[in-house]
Every structure is written in structure tokens, then in C-alpha cells.
Design a protein around this motif. Structure first.
Motif, short mmCIF file in Angstrom:
data_model
loop_
_atom_site.label_atom_id
_atom_site.label_comp_id
_atom_site.label_asym_id
_atom_site.label_seq_id
_atom_site.Cartn_x
_atom_site.Cartn_y
_atom_site.Cartn_z
N SER A 38 -76.83 4.42 84.56
CA SER A 38 -76.47 3.97 86.06
C SER A 38 -76.88 5.06 87.10
CB SER A 38 -75.06 3.87 86.27
OG SER A 38 -74.12 4.83 86.03
N LEU A 39 -76.85 6.47 86.77
CA LEU A 39 -77.01 7.56 87.66
C LEU A 39 -78.61 7.74 87.71
CD1 LEU A 39 -74.41 10.10 86.41
CD2 LEU A 39 -74.54 8.86 88.43
N MET A 40 -79.48 7.61 86.87
CA MET A 40 -80.71 7.97 86.95
C MET A 40 -81.68 7.14 87.56
SD MET A 40 -81.08 11.05 85.92
CE MET A 40 -79.73 11.62 86.32
N GLY A 41 -81.22 5.67 87.44
CA GLY A 41 -81.77 4.46 88.01
C GLY A 41 -83.09 4.02 87.15
N ASN A 42 -83.77 2.88 87.71
CA ASN A 42 -85.00 2.49 87.03
C ASN A 42 -86.14 3.34 86.71
OD1 ASN A 42 -83.68 0.02 86.64
ND2 ASN A 42 -84.41 -0.98 88.43
N GLY A 43 -86.50 4.23 87.79
CA GLY A 43 -87.42 5.11 87.67
C GLY A 43 -87.43 5.79 86.49
N VAL A 44 -86.45 6.84 86.15
CA VAL A 44 -86.33 7.45 84.78
C VAL A 44 -86.06 6.58 83.71
CG1 VAL A 44 -84.61 9.22 84.20
CG2 VAL A 44 -85.39 9.43 86.58
N ASN A 45 -85.12 5.52 83.85
CA ASN A 45 -84.96 4.92 82.72
C ASN A 45 -86.15 4.21 82.27
OD1 ASN A 45 -82.21 5.28 82.51
ND2 ASN A 45 -81.88 3.94 84.15
N LEU A 62 -87.97 11.58 76.67
CA LEU A 62 -88.75 11.07 77.72
C LEU A 62 -90.06 10.73 77.21
CD1 LEU A 62 -87.33 13.21 80.54
CD2 LEU A 62 -86.73 10.69 80.16
N SER A 63 -90.70 9.67 77.85
CA SER A 63 -92.12 9.56 77.35
C SER A 63 -93.44 10.08 78.26
CB SER A 63 -92.54 7.93 77.21
OG SER A 63 -92.00 7.28 78.58
N SER A 64 -92.54 10.87 79.50
CA SER A 64 -93.35 11.40 80.54
C SER A 64 -93.35 12.73 80.24
CB SER A 64 -93.18 10.66 81.79
OG SER A 64 -93.64 11.24 82.95
N SER A 65 -94.14 13.54 80.22
CA SER A 65 -94.14 14.99 80.11
C SER A 65 -93.97 15.59 81.73
CB SER A 65 -95.29 15.67 79.76
OG SER A 65 -96.57 15.34 80.46
N VAL A 66 -94.41 14.78 82.61
CA VAL A 66 -94.32 15.19 83.94
C VAL A 66 -92.89 15.05 84.48
CG1 VAL A 66 -94.90 14.57 86.41
CG2 VAL A 66 -96.53 14.68 84.62
N LEU A 67 -92.17 13.91 84.14
CA LEU A 67 -90.70 13.63 84.44
C LEU A 67 -89.79 14.60 83.89
CD1 LEU A 67 -88.51 11.98 85.90
CD2 LEU A 67 -88.80 10.44 83.83
N ARG A 68 -90.35 14.97 82.53
CA ARG A 68 -89.58 15.83 81.77
C ARG A 68 -89.23 17.40 82.54
NH1 ARG A 68 -91.05 14.55 77.21
NH2 ARG A 68 -93.11 15.56 77.24
N THR A 92 -72.07 19.76 77.95
CA THR A 92 -72.35 21.06 78.74
C THR A 92 -73.63 21.38 78.61
OG1 THR A 92 -71.95 21.94 76.39
CG2 THR A 92 -69.82 21.50 77.81
N LYS A 93 -74.73 20.63 77.88
CA LYS A 93 -75.99 20.99 77.79
C LYS A 93 -76.83 19.86 77.75
CE LYS A 93 -79.09 23.93 74.73
NZ LYS A 93 -79.02 24.50 73.56
N ILE A 94 -78.17 19.72 78.25
CA ILE A 94 -79.00 18.84 77.97
C ILE A 94 -80.31 19.26 77.79
CG2 ILE A 94 -80.57 17.51 79.36
CD1 ILE A 94 -78.29 16.85 81.35
N VAL A 95 -80.99 18.60 76.59
CA VAL A 95 -82.08 19.00 76.01
C VAL A 95 -82.99 17.79 76.33
CG1 VAL A 95 -83.32 19.48 73.87
CG2 VAL A 95 -81.22 20.47 74.08
N LEU A 96 -84.12 18.07 77.06
CA LEU A 96 -85.06 17.06 77.47
C LEU A 96 -86.27 17.42 76.27
CD1 LEU A 96 -85.26 17.76 81.23
CD2 LEU A 96 -84.05 15.89 80.03
N ARG A 97 -86.62 16.09 75.63
CA ARG A 97 -87.84 16.24 74.83
C ARG A 97 -88.68 14.96 74.86
NH1 ARG A 97 -83.97 15.76 69.49
NH2 ARG A 97 -82.85 13.87 69.77
#
Length: 97
Positions: A38-45, A62-68, A92-97
Motif C-alpha cells: 500500500s505504501l510503495m504503490g504500483n511503480g515499486v510493487n 527487487l528485480s531492478s538494480s536501479v530501483l534498489r 528496525t532494518k531493511i535489506v534490499l536485494r
């Protein structure tokens, strides 16, 4: 389950059931996924391939390195938004991969 009193509210009964059966972690995982969507919207989802909460760390695939790279600059804001949406501090922490 031991009954403490004869009349309890439905909310109290559900909360007691959740805590007695150790269901809170599973419920938190679902709530965090819903908050992300709900917070990230369609673009990120559209580029989100997996969302997993382990303890208090949120792993986002995430499938996009640019978005990551873009999202990595706003991790603390994302954490604050998710926790605000949920009404308590779960992440408390986010890991983007």
C-alpha cells in the motif's frame, strides 16, 4: 486456555488467542507485506519479487538494480512509514536485494 473472567471483549479474546498460540510473528509478516504494497504503490510493487520479515529485519527482493539503489537512500524513511502504518515498531532494518 484458562479463562480469567467470564466476560471479555472479542478483541481481548483474539489477542489472548494470538499470544497463547504464538501467532503474532506470522500476523506481523502479513501486515508488513500489506503495508509495503500500500505504501510503495504500483511503480515499486511491479519490481518487488519477494517480501520477507525475519525478526525485525525486512528483506525486500527487487528485480531492478536501479530501483534498489534509489530505495537504499531512503531506508530510514521507509522504516518509519511502515511502522507508522502498522501503529508500532515492527521493522528496525531493511535489506534490499
Amino acid at each position: 486456555m484458562v479463562r480469567k473472567k467470564n466476560n471479555i471483549s472479542l478483541g481481548e479474546g483474539l489477542q489472548e488467542f494470538i499470544s497463547t498460540n504464538k501467532l503474532q510473528k506470522g500476523i506481523d509478516k502479513i501486515l508488513v507485506k500489506e503495508a509495503w504494497v500500500s505504501l510503495m504503490g504500483n511503480g515499486v510493487n511491479n519490481y518487488t519479487t519477494d517480501i520477507d520479515l525475519q525478526n525485525s529485519t525486512l528483506f525486500i527482493s527487487l528485480s531492478s538494480s536501479v530501483l534498489r539503489e534509489e530505495l537504499s537512500h531512503g531506508k530510514s524513511k521507509i522504516i518509519a512509514l511502515i511502522n507508522e502504518e502498522l501503529g508500532r515498531e515492527i521493522v528496525t532494518k531493511i535489506v534490499l536485494r
